[in-house]
Design a protein around this motif. Structure first.
Motif, PDB file in Angstrom:
ATOM      1  N   GLU A  21       0.829  -1.191   0.000  1.00  0.00           N
ATOM      2  CA  GLU A  21       0.000   0.000   0.000  1.00  0.00           C
ATOM      3  C   GLU A  21       0.869   1.247   0.000  1.00  0.00           C
ATOM      4  N   GLY A  22       0.192   2.386  -0.035  1.00  0.00           N
ATOM      5  CA  GLY A  22       0.885   3.662  -0.046  1.00  0.00           C
ATOM      6  C   GLY A  22       0.025   4.757   0.548  1.00  0.00           C
ATOM      7  N   SER A  23      -0.223   4.678   1.844  1.00  0.00           N
ATOM      8  CA  SER A  23      -0.872   5.693   2.674  1.00  0.00           C
ATOM      9  C   SER A  23      -2.393   5.697   2.637  1.00  0.00           C
ATOM     10  N   SER A  24      -3.034   4.807   1.883  1.00  0.00           N
ATOM     11  CA  SER A  24      -4.495   4.864   1.785  1.00  0.00           C
ATOM     12  C   SER A  24      -5.175   4.616   3.126  1.00  0.00           C
ATOM     13  N   ASP A  25      -4.579   3.796   3.985  1.00  0.00           N
ATOM     14  CA  ASP A  25      -5.160   3.534   5.304  1.00  0.00           C
ATOM     15  C   ASP A  25      -4.742   4.563   6.340  1.00  0.00           C
ATOM     16  N   PHE A  26      -3.973   5.553   5.907  1.00  0.00           N
ATOM     17  CA  PHE A  26      -3.537   6.626   6.796  1.00  0.00           C
ATOM     18  C   PHE A  26      -4.079   7.977   6.333  1.00  0.00           C
ATOM     19  N   GLY A  27      -5.271   7.936   5.722  1.00  0.00           N
ATOM     20  CA  GLY A  27      -5.897   9.168   5.280  1.00  0.00           C
ATOM     21  C   GLY A  27      -5.156   9.869   4.173  1.00  0.00           C
ATOM     22  N   ALA A  72       3.281  10.897   4.353  1.00  0.00           N
ATOM     23  CA  ALA A  72       4.319  10.392   5.258  1.00  0.00           C
ATOM     24  C   ALA A  72       4.307   8.870   5.321  1.00  0.00           C
ATOM     25  N   PHE A  73       3.171   8.258   4.931  1.00  0.00           N
ATOM     26  CA  PHE A  73       3.060   6.806   4.953  1.00  0.00           C
ATOM     27  C   PHE A  73       3.005   6.208   3.547  1.00  0.00           C
ATOM     28  N   ASP A  74       3.442   6.972   2.543  1.00  0.00           N
ATOM     29  CA  ASP A  74       3.678   6.368   1.234  1.00  0.00           C
ATOM     30  C   ASP A  74       4.741   5.278   1.365  1.00  0.00           C
TER      31      ASP A  74
END
Length: 388
Positions: free
Chosen positions: A210-216, A220-222
């Motif tokens: 994934e690439g940040s989709s679960d972190f809104g 920074a979470f890419d």
């Protein structure tokens, strides 16, 4: 450095060069920082959830029917044991991300979603050769007394290094599906050497890239690859056409000539490095999209030899630098490469013997010291060689 399907974005250059994988509600894409002039490679969703990702920045490949994407998660088209199509990789499958038109990576931070008792091998490689294998574990996949524990609260993070290759994520319970950031692990891997591909191979449980989709959609979470830098860019004018390195007993200078087909010269990134211990010189122009049919001339020198008469001196090269080919003797050109060039200002590629990408134009041996001589080789070519 723009390729087909790539878009330049404006931004200020900061810090390390990176390749980011962003899979959010605001778009699915790779973004290369490119020294403050970012380049974007869009990942287009298909109706059947299968995706085709093949450069210019990165490629994604996988087993079975290949990679798929659903709801911000990349997996394998066949789905997992739970029947979720495209978004997961199970213990019978594997998924690989390869870097294409960017430098090699030195480490990576990976946004991974888990299901079940997870043990996933994360294999990094360069030119098809394994560099390191890490293993990330979660829930029932964790073995007491093994591995380095990550954070105990969300967002769950962990780090695996070449010295400590096992990382434990979310070690309180098994990871369940569709729990937002609670079933994600932001894993940082620090290999012993640079790499150009990473493969995910579950031993148990399932994993999604994934690439940040679960972190809104927080960038920074890419999933982020931190890259080596290019040495520079080569054009075809006197101001930007030549690259030189002089390190210890290894010397090389290369000049980019006009394209062999007469097309406009577009800047090509390159790396030029020397390994004095191994006595090798690496010159790697990186192709842009569409490819540039570039040609080069150069002069290389290596360690001096003891003076003798007669003496033996030879030049070897690996045609694809660190690729699967091995060193061979570089052949002599079969004629003058500059007499009748394929296009003005280029070379006559027909003088390069069949099966080769570089050839020797001339060589000269001179006195280096009271007891040693040194040979200089003048060469031309069209590839990315490793010479010695």
């Amino acid at each position: 450095m723009l390729g087909i399907g790539a878009t330049a974005l404006s931004a200020a250059g900061t810090g390390d060069e990176t390749l980011r994988l962003h899979l959010g509600s605001d778009g699915t894409r790779f973004v290369y920082s490119n020294d403050g002039d970012p380049i974007t490679q869009t990942i287009a969703a298909q109706k059947n959830c299968r995706i085709t990702v093949n450069g210019p920045l990165a490629a994604i490949d996988g087993s079975d029917q290949g990679p798929g994407m659903k709801d911000g998660s990349i997996g394998i088209k066949t789905g997992g044991s739970t029947g979720v199509p495209c978004s997961r990789v199970d213990a019978t499958e594997e998924l690989t991300v390869s870097l294409e038109g960017v430098p090699d990576a030195v480490f990576a931070s990976l946004d991974l979603e888990f299901k079940g008792s997870v043990q996933v091998d994360v294999i990094v490689s360069k030119a098809g050769t394994e560099v390191d294998t890490f293993q990330v574990r979660a829930g029932g996949g964790i073995v007491p007394g093994e591995g380095v524990d990550g954070s105990a609260t969300a967002p769950y993070t962990a780090t695996a290094t070449s010295a400590e290759p096992i990382a434990n994520c979310r070690n309180a319970s098994d990871a369940g599906p569709d729990a937002g950031p609670l079933d994600n692990c932001y894993l940082t891997i620090e290999p012993s050497a640079s790499f150009d591909a990473v493969t995910f191979r579950p031993l148990s449980g399932e994993v999604s890239l994934e690439g940040s989709s679960d972190f809104g959609d927080d960038p920074a979470f890419d999933t982020i690859f931190t890259l080596e830098g290019f040495t520079g860019e080569l054009g075809c004018t006197p101001e930007n056409s030549t690259a030189t390195i002089d390190q210890g007993t290894v010397y090389g200078t290369f000049t980019r000539l006009e394209n062999t087909d007469g097309s406009d010269c577009v800047l090509k990134p390159y790396t030029l490095t020397a390994d004095v211990g191994a006595g090798t010189l690496s010159f790697v122009p990186v192709d842009v999209d569409p490819p540039q049919p570039a040609a080069y001339s150069g002069t290389v020198k290596f360690a001096p030899q003891n003076s003798s008469n007669p003496f033996t001196s030879h030049l070897e090269y690996d045609q694809d630098d660190d690729g699967p080919l091995d060193f061979v003797y570089m052949p002599w050109c079969t004629g003058d490469p500059f007499a009748t060039p394929d296009s003005p200002g280029s070379i006559d590629t027909s003088v390069i013997p069949s099966g080769h990408t570089w050839c020797i134009v001339s060589e000269g041996t001179t006195i280096y010291s009271a007891t040693q001589t040194r040979t200089a080789w003048d060469v031309v070519g069209i590839g990315d060689p490793l010479m010695r």
